[in-house]
Design a protein around this motif. Structure first.
Motif, PDB file in Angstrom:
ATOM      1  N   PRO A  75       8.266  11.802   3.165  1.00  0.00           N
ATOM      2  CA  PRO A  75       8.344  11.067   1.903  1.00  0.00           C
ATOM      3  C   PRO A  75       6.945  10.615   1.461  1.00  0.00           C
ATOM      4  N   LEU A  76       6.767  10.455   0.160  1.00  0.00           N
ATOM      5  CA  LEU A  76       5.484   9.969  -0.353  1.00  0.00           C
ATOM      6  C   LEU A  76       5.128   8.605   0.227  1.00  0.00           C
ATOM      7  N   ARG A  77       6.118   7.786   0.522  1.00  0.00           N
ATOM      8  CA  ARG A  77       5.841   6.462   1.097  1.00  0.00           C
ATOM      9  C   ARG A  77       4.978   6.598   2.353  1.00  0.00           C
ATOM     10  N   THR A  78       5.357   7.500   3.245  1.00  0.00           N
ATOM     11  CA  THR A  78       4.606   7.704   4.482  1.00  0.00           C
ATOM     12  C   THR A  78       3.182   8.152   4.172  1.00  0.00           C
ATOM     13  N   ALA A  81       1.854  16.379  -5.729  1.00  0.00           N
ATOM     14  CA  ALA A  81       1.032  15.181  -5.534  1.00  0.00           C
ATOM     15  C   ALA A  81      -0.051  15.566  -4.540  1.00  0.00           C
ATOM     16  N   MET A  82      -1.252  15.038  -4.738  1.00  0.00           N
ATOM     17  CA  MET A  82      -2.397  15.433  -3.908  1.00  0.00           C
ATOM     18  C   MET A  82      -3.323  14.255  -3.701  1.00  0.00           C
ATOM     19  N   ASN A  83      -3.780  14.071  -2.448  1.00  0.00           N
ATOM     20  CA  ASN A  83      -4.774  13.018  -2.244  1.00  0.00           C
ATOM     21  C   ASN A  83      -6.130  13.495  -2.756  1.00  0.00           C
ATOM     22  N   TRP A  84      -6.886  12.569  -3.349  1.00  0.00           N
ATOM     23  CA  TRP A  84      -8.192  12.887  -3.908  1.00  0.00           C
ATOM     24  C   TRP A  84      -9.163  11.807  -3.508  1.00  0.00           C
ATOM     25  N   PHE A  85     -10.396  11.971  -3.857  1.00  0.00           N
ATOM     26  CA  PHE A  85     -11.446  11.037  -3.471  1.00  0.00           C
ATOM     27  C   PHE A  85     -11.263   9.662  -4.128  1.00  0.00           C
ATOM     28  N   ASP A  86     -11.946   8.667  -3.588  1.00  0.00           N
ATOM     29  CA  ASP A  86     -12.017   7.315  -4.146  1.00  0.00           C
ATOM     30  C   ASP A  86     -10.664   6.634  -4.271  1.00  0.00           C
ATOM     31  N   GLY A  87      -9.771   6.860  -3.320  1.00  0.00           N
ATOM     32  CA  GLY A  87      -8.480   6.183  -3.334  1.00  0.00           C
ATOM     33  C   GLY A  87      -7.553   6.642  -4.451  1.00  0.00           C
ATOM     34  N   VAL A  88      -7.690   7.881  -4.887  1.00  0.00           N
ATOM     35  CA  VAL A  88      -6.901   8.414  -6.007  1.00  0.00           C
ATOM     36  C   VAL A  88      -5.787   9.316  -5.474  1.00  0.00           C
ATOM     37  N   LEU A  89      -4.598   9.138  -6.039  1.00  0.00           N
ATOM     38  CA  LEU A  89      -3.455  10.016  -5.794  1.00  0.00           C
ATOM     39  C   LEU A  89      -3.185  10.743  -7.118  1.00  0.00           C
ATOM     40  N   LEU A  90      -3.363  12.057  -7.096  1.00  0.00           N
ATOM     41  CA  LEU A  90      -3.156  12.855  -8.310  1.00  0.00           C
ATOM     42  C   LEU A  90      -1.757  13.455  -8.334  1.00  0.00           C
ATOM     43  N   SER A 107      10.155   6.462  -6.783  1.00  0.00           N
ATOM     44  CA  SER A 107      10.925   7.302  -5.850  1.00  0.00           C
ATOM     45  C   SER A 107      10.114   7.772  -4.643  1.00  0.00           C
ATOM     46  N   PRO A 108       9.495   6.833  -3.909  1.00  0.00           N
ATOM     47  CA  PRO A 108       8.626   7.250  -2.805  1.00  0.00           C
ATOM     48  C   PRO A 108       9.354   7.644  -1.515  1.00  0.00           C
ATOM     49  N   ASP A 109      10.672   7.435  -1.465  1.00  0.00           N
ATOM     50  CA  ASP A 109      11.382   7.661  -0.202  1.00  0.00           C
ATOM     51  C   ASP A 109      12.051   9.026  -0.084  1.00  0.00           C
ATOM     52  N   GLU A 143      -0.141   5.743   4.880  1.00  0.00           N
ATOM     53  CA  GLU A 143      -1.109   6.207   5.879  1.00  0.00           C
ATOM     54  C   GLU A 143      -2.443   6.614   5.272  1.00  0.00           C
ATOM     55  N   THR A 144      -2.424   7.166   4.074  1.00  0.00           N
ATOM     56  CA  THR A 144      -3.654   7.657   3.455  1.00  0.00           C
ATOM     57  C   THR A 144      -4.422   6.546   2.747  1.00  0.00           C
ATOM     58  N   TYR A 145      -3.719   5.690   2.027  1.00  0.00           N
ATOM     59  CA  TYR A 145      -4.382   4.710   1.172  1.00  0.00           C
ATOM     60  C   TYR A 145      -4.300   3.290   1.698  1.00  0.00           C
ATOM     61  N   ASP A 146      -3.542   3.077   2.762  1.00  0.00           N
ATOM     62  CA  ASP A 146      -3.347   1.729   3.288  1.00  0.00           C
ATOM     63  C   ASP A 146      -2.862   0.803   2.158  1.00  0.00           C
ATOM     64  N   ALA A 147      -1.926   1.325   1.365  1.00  0.00           N
ATOM     65  CA  ALA A 147      -1.338   0.591   0.241  1.00  0.00           C
ATOM     66  C   ALA A 147       0.136   0.969   0.166  1.00  0.00           C
ATOM     67  N   SER A 148       0.890   0.183  -0.563  1.00  0.00           N
ATOM     68  CA  SER A 148       2.309   0.508  -0.742  1.00  0.00           C
ATOM     69  C   SER A 148       2.471   1.374  -1.994  1.00  0.00           C
ATOM     70  N   PRO A 149       3.535   2.168  -2.044  1.00  0.00           N
ATOM     71  CA  PRO A 149       3.797   2.938  -3.268  1.00  0.00           C
ATOM     72  C   PRO A 149       3.945   2.029  -4.486  1.00  0.00           C
ATOM     73  N   ASP A 150       4.578   0.852  -4.301  1.00  0.00           N
ATOM     74  CA  ASP A 150       4.736  -0.085  -5.415  1.00  0.00           C
ATOM     75  C   ASP A 150       3.378  -0.529  -5.954  1.00  0.00           C
ATOM     76  N   ALA A 151       2.441  -0.824  -5.052  1.00  0.00           N
ATOM     77  CA  ALA A 151       1.112  -1.270  -5.474  1.00  0.00           C
ATOM     78  C   ALA A 151       0.380  -0.174  -6.243  1.00  0.00           C
ATOM     79  N   MET A 152       0.707   1.086  -5.945  1.00  0.00           N
ATOM     80  CA  MET A 152       0.056   2.192  -6.644  1.00  0.00           C
ATOM     81  C   MET A 152       0.875   2.690  -7.832  1.00  0.00           C
ATOM     82  N   GLY A 153       2.046   2.100  -8.069  1.00  0.00           N
ATOM     83  CA  GLY A 153       2.865   2.490  -9.213  1.00  0.00           C
ATOM     84  C   GLY A 153       3.560   3.820  -9.042  1.00  0.00           C
ATOM     85  N   VAL A 154       3.986   4.136  -7.816  1.00  0.00           N
ATOM     86  CA  VAL A 154       4.657   5.409  -7.544  1.00  0.00           C
ATOM     87  C   VAL A 154       6.157   5.185  -7.457  1.00  0.00           C
TER      88      VAL A 154
END
Length: 163
Positions: free
Chosen positions: A94-97, A150-159, A114-116, A101-112
């Motif tokens: 799931p995106l939550r995991t 969805a893809m992890n990117w530099f500078d704490g960005v989730l694309l 259906s993360p489960d 693990e990648t951003y040390d943030a919650s999906p809610d904090a990042m505005g994502v």
């Protein structure tokens, strides 16, 4: 004497087989080919940012939305970053995991939303170059649908990118 030599030879041979088996288990699974479902050109449609701490971007920053990911069977390229001879391993997560693990943030904090829901996630390590920051198992791309990743990117960005 012959029995003693045979026993020593057998012991050495058994040790070699055990070591070979351990080395085979330690090798990463996956292939050198990018999954065909990822091939093509993808355009950033949304960018989420871990706003905890200093960030270089804002959510949906125009510079991020201008990014295009070009994927072929043996390379991935975006914004001057190219991954040649990729090694891909796939796991359903799931995106939550991934976010936690990648951003040390919650999906809610990042505005994502259906993360489960679990999605096929491709962990990418490159023979040369890179395609984003390295996660524990490499950079990652999660297939949310046939035409959305969805893809992890530099500078704490989730694309989020659309085909």
């Amino acid at each position: 004497m012959i029995i003693g030599n045979a026993a020593r030879a057998w012991t050495a041979m058994a040790a070699a087989f055990l070591l070979a088996g351990c080395a085979a288990d330690a090798a990463p699974s996956g292939s050198g080919q990018v999954p065909p479902a990822l091939a093509g050109t993808w355009s950033a449609s949304s960018a989420k940012v871990n706003t905890a701490g200093v960030t270089a971007y804002l959510p949906d920053d125009p510079a991020l939305l201008a990014l295009r990911l070009h994927v072929t069977g043996d390379s991935l390229a975006m914004d001057g970053h190219t991954c040649e001879s990729p090694r891909i391993t796939t796991e359903t997560l799931p995106l939550r995991t991934l976010i936690e693990e990648t951003y040390d943030a919650s999906p809610d904090a990042m505005g994502v939303a259906s993360p489960d829901v679990p999605h096929p996630t491709h962990f990418i390590t490159c023979g040369s170059g890179d395609i984003g920051p390295s996660y524990d198992r490499g950079s990652w791309i999660s297939r949310l649908s046939p035409d959305l990743i969805a893809m992890n990117w530099f500078d704490g960005v989730l694309l989020f990118l659309k085909r």
